[in-house]
Design an enzyme around this catalytic site. Structure first.
Site, PDB file in Angstrom:
ATOM      1  N   ASP A 122       3.100  -2.428  -2.373  1.00  0.00           N
ATOM      2  CA  ASP A 122       4.203  -1.594  -1.830  1.00  0.00           C
ATOM      3  C   ASP A 122       5.571  -2.255  -1.996  1.00  0.00           C
ATOM      4  O   ASP A 122       6.531  -1.602  -2.392  1.00  0.00           O
ATOM      5  CB  ASP A 122       3.940  -1.144  -0.378  1.00  0.00           C
ATOM      6  CG  ASP A 122       3.785  -2.252   0.641  1.00  0.00           C
ATOM      7  OD1 ASP A 122       3.675  -3.435   0.251  1.00  0.00           O
ATOM      8  OD2 ASP A 122       3.777  -1.936   1.854  1.00  0.00           O
ATOM      9  N   GLY A 153      -4.253  -6.977  15.669  1.00  0.00           N
ATOM     10  CA  GLY A 153      -4.540  -8.213  14.935  1.00  0.00           C
ATOM     11  C   GLY A 153      -5.690  -8.068  13.959  1.00  0.00           C
ATOM     12  O   GLY A 153      -6.185  -9.053  13.422  1.00  0.00           O
ATOM     13  N   SER A 176      -3.024  -2.042  11.272  1.00  0.00           N
ATOM     14  CA  SER A 176      -1.677  -1.513  11.487  1.00  0.00           C
ATOM     15  C   SER A 176      -1.425  -0.975  12.886  1.00  0.00           C
ATOM     16  O   SER A 176      -0.799   0.070  13.058  1.00  0.00           O
ATOM     17  CB  SER A 176      -1.337  -0.424  10.460  1.00  0.00           C
ATOM     18  OG  SER A 176      -1.255  -0.997   9.206  1.00  0.00           O
ATOM     19  N   ASP A 194       2.247   0.743   5.737  1.00  0.00           N
ATOM     20  CA  ASP A 194       1.634   1.041   7.035  1.00  0.00           C
ATOM     21  C   ASP A 194       2.350   2.192   7.743  1.00  0.00           C
ATOM     22  O   ASP A 194       1.716   3.084   8.303  1.00  0.00           O
ATOM     23  CB  ASP A 194       1.655  -0.201   7.932  1.00  0.00           C
ATOM     24  CG  ASP A 194       1.061  -1.417   7.236  1.00  0.00           C
ATOM     25  OD1 ASP A 194       0.292  -1.229   6.278  1.00  0.00           O
ATOM     26  OD2 ASP A 194       1.394  -2.542   7.647  1.00  0.00           O
TER      27      ASP A 194
HETATM   28  C1  GLA Z   1       0.634  -5.378   5.288  1.00  0.00           C
HETATM   29  C2  GLA Z   1       2.059  -4.862   5.148  1.00  0.00           C
HETATM   30  C3  GLA Z   1       2.157  -3.739   4.132  1.00  0.00           C
HETATM   31  C4  GLA Z   1       1.475  -4.120   2.820  1.00  0.00           C
HETATM   32  C5  GLA Z   1       0.099  -4.715   3.071  1.00  0.00           C
HETATM   33  C6  GLA Z   1      -0.546  -5.241   1.832  1.00  0.00           C
HETATM   34  O1  GLA Z   1      -0.185  -4.399   5.854  1.00  0.00           O
HETATM   35  O2  GLA Z   1       2.524  -4.396   6.396  1.00  0.00           O
HETATM   36  O3  GLA Z   1       3.493  -3.383   3.920  1.00  0.00           O
HETATM   37  O4  GLA Z   1       2.279  -4.975   2.075  1.00  0.00           O
HETATM   38  O5  GLA Z   1       0.142  -5.770   4.028  1.00  0.00           O
HETATM   39  O6  GLA Z   1      -0.827  -4.205   0.956  1.00  0.00           O
END
Ligand code: GLA
Length: 389
Positions: A41, A125, A129, A175
Site C-alpha cells: 500500500d 495486537g 486492524s 487498514d
Molecule cells: C499494516 C499497515 C498497512 C499495511 C500492512 C502491510 O497493517 O497498517 O498500511 O502496510 O501493514 O500490508
C-alpha cells in the site's frame, strides 16, 4: 455480541453511565484480514482485503465545554479527558490516542468537544486492524454528527493521518480503506495509487471452503522500528530505480541493478522483489476470482506471498511460519501471514471439512514448541463501517 441491537444497547448504556447523558448515535467499523497484497500500500500498489464480522463500536455525543473525553469498555479504569486546545500528537498515548487522534484531525470542526465511548470485539495486537476499526468508527461518527462533507476516501485519509501523525505509526491506507469500504461477500480490490476500487465477489462457502484466521498470540506494534525500516528501504529502492513508487516497476529483471555491490544492494533488491512480485500476485488472485474459477487455485499464490514476506521482506516470525507450515501440512490449500508482520495473525484457505484437522494441527505444533494454543476463527467477508443507531 449476538447482533447490532445488543451492541447498541451495551454501548448506549455504558455511555450513559459514564457521561450522564445519552449518546447521539452509535457507529461500528470492522477489523480486516488482507487476502493478499502485503506491504504494497505505501508503494502505491494493490491490496485485496475483506472486512471481519468483528467490529469496534463508538457511541458519541457533542459537548459544549471544549473537552474531548474518551472511555472504553475494554479499558474500564481509564477515562481520558483532554481540552481540545491542548491536543498534541502523542498525547494521550495507548488506545486513547486513536480516537483522540481522529478528533485532532477534525479539530477545526469539533469546536465544542465530544464524548466518546468505545466498545468492541476486534482482537487487539493481533494484526487484525483493531486500531483502524477504532479510528474509522470515530471518524464516521464525527462526520455524521457534525454534518461534515467527507467522501469515503476523505474519511480514509482522516483515519490514516490520525494513525500516522498523532499515534506515530507510519502505515499506508490498507487498514482504513478495508474498514470503511469493504462490503459483505466481497473482497475489496484497491489500487492504492489512484484509489480506484472494485468489489470482487468472494463466496468461499459455495465452494466448500473457509478462510481460517489464526492469531499467533505474538503482538506487534507498527509504531516500533521494523515497519518504518521496511518503508524506508522501499523508498530507497525506488530512488535507485528512478521511479516515484515501486508500483511502477512490473518487470522483476529491472530490479537487478539494485544489486550493485554496495552493502545494502542485496537487501534493497529483496525488498523490492517482494513488492513487485506481490503486486503481480494480487492481480493473479483477482483474475482468478473474477473468472469464477475454483478459489482453491488461489491457495498456492497465498503461500508464495508468505514465502516472499518471510525470505525477501523478512517480516515474518517463527510462530507465523509455524502456523503456515502446520496448516499446509494438514491440508490447507494455501496460507500466509497477514498485516505488517513481526507478530499477529495468519490466514489459511481450508476445505470446510478439514477445518478441525487444520486447527488441531496448528494447536499441537504450538503445544510441542511450548506456546499457548493460538486463537483461531473462521471469517466471512463482512460489511464496512456503518451507523448502527
Ligand atoms: C499494516 C499497515 C498497512 C499495511 C500492512 C502491510 O497493517 O497498517 O498500511 O502496510 O501493514 O500490508
Amino acid at each position: 455480541m449476538s447482533g447490532d441491537d445488543d451492541a447498541v444497547r451495551q454501548a448506549t448504556s455504558a455511555f450513559t453511565e459514564r457521561f450522564g447523558t445519552a449518546p447521539e448515535g452509535v457507529w461500528a467499523a470492522p477489523g480486516r484480514v488482507n487476502v493478499i497484497g502485503e506491504h504494497t500500500d505505501y508503494n502505491g500498489g494493490f491490496v485485496l482485503p475483506v472486512a471481519l464480522a468483528h467490529t469496534t463500536r463508538a457511541a458519541l455525543a457533542r459537548r459544549d465545554d471544549g473537552i474531548v473525553a474518551v472511555a472504553s469498555l475494554q479499558h474500564p479504569d481509564e477515562t481520558v479527558e483532554v481540552p481540545l486546545a491542548e491536543l498534541r500528537p502523542g498525547h494521550p498515548s495507548g488506545w486513547a490516542g486513536y480516537p483522540v487522534g481522529v478528533v485532532h484531525e477534525l479539530r477545526d470542526r469539533v469546536t465544542g468537544g465530544v464524548s466518546i465511548l468505545v466498545d468492541g470485539d476486534v482482537p487487539s495486537g493481533a494484526g487484525l486492524s483493531s486500531s483502524a476499526a477504532l479510528e474509522c468508527a470515530v471518524a464516521l461518527g464525527l462526520r455524521d454528527l457534525l454534518g461534515l462533507e467527507l467522501a469515503p476516501a476523505d474519511l480514509v485519509d482522516v483515519a490514516r493521518r490520525a494513525e500516522n501523525d498523532f499515534v506515530g505509526a507510519p502505515t499506508g491506507i490498507l487498514d482504513q480503506s478495508a474498514s470503511l469500504l469493504c462490503t459483505a461477500d466481497h473482497a475489496l480490490f484497491l489500487d492504492t495509487r489512484d484509489r480506484s476500487s472494485e468489489q470482487v465477489p468472494l463466496d468461499l462457502g459455495t465452494a466448500g471452503l473457509a478462510l481460517l484466521v489464526i492469531d499467533s498470540g505474538t503482538t506487534h506494534d507498527h509504531a516500533e522500528g521494523g515497519y518504518g525500516d521496511r518503508r524506508r528501504e522501499c523508498e530507497q529502492a525506488a530512488v535507485r530505480l528512478g521511479v516515484d513508487l515501486l508500483r511502477e516497476v512490473t518487470d522483476l529483471a529491472a530490479l537487478d541493478v539494485l544489486a550493485d555491490g554496495r552493502p545494502e544492494g542485496d537487501v534493497l533488491l529483496r525488498r523490492a522483489r517482494h513488492v513487485v512480485s506481490e503486486d503481480a500476485r494480487v492481480l493473479e488472485v483477482v483474475g482468478t476470482l473474477r473468472d469464477g474459477a475454483d478459489p482453491r487455485s488461489i491457495g498456492p499464490v497465498l503461500t508464495a506471498s508468505h514465502e516472499s514476506l518471510r525470505d525477501d521482506f523478512e517480516v515474518s516470525v517463527p510462530l507465523l511460519d509455524a502456523c503456515v507450515e502446520a496448516a499446509l501440512a494438514a491440508g490447507a490449500h494455501g496460507a500466509r501471514m497477514i498485516g505488517g508482520g513481526f507478530g499477529g495473525s495468519a490466514i489459511a484457505l481450508v476445505d470446510v471439512d478439514a477445518l478441525d484437522a487444520v486447527t488441531a494441527a496448528v494447536t499441537s505444533r504450538f503445544e510441542r514448541e511450548g506456546h499457548p494454543a493460538p486463537r483461531s476463527f473462521v471469517t466471512v467477508p463482512s460489511d464496512g463501517a456503518r451507523r448502527l443507531a
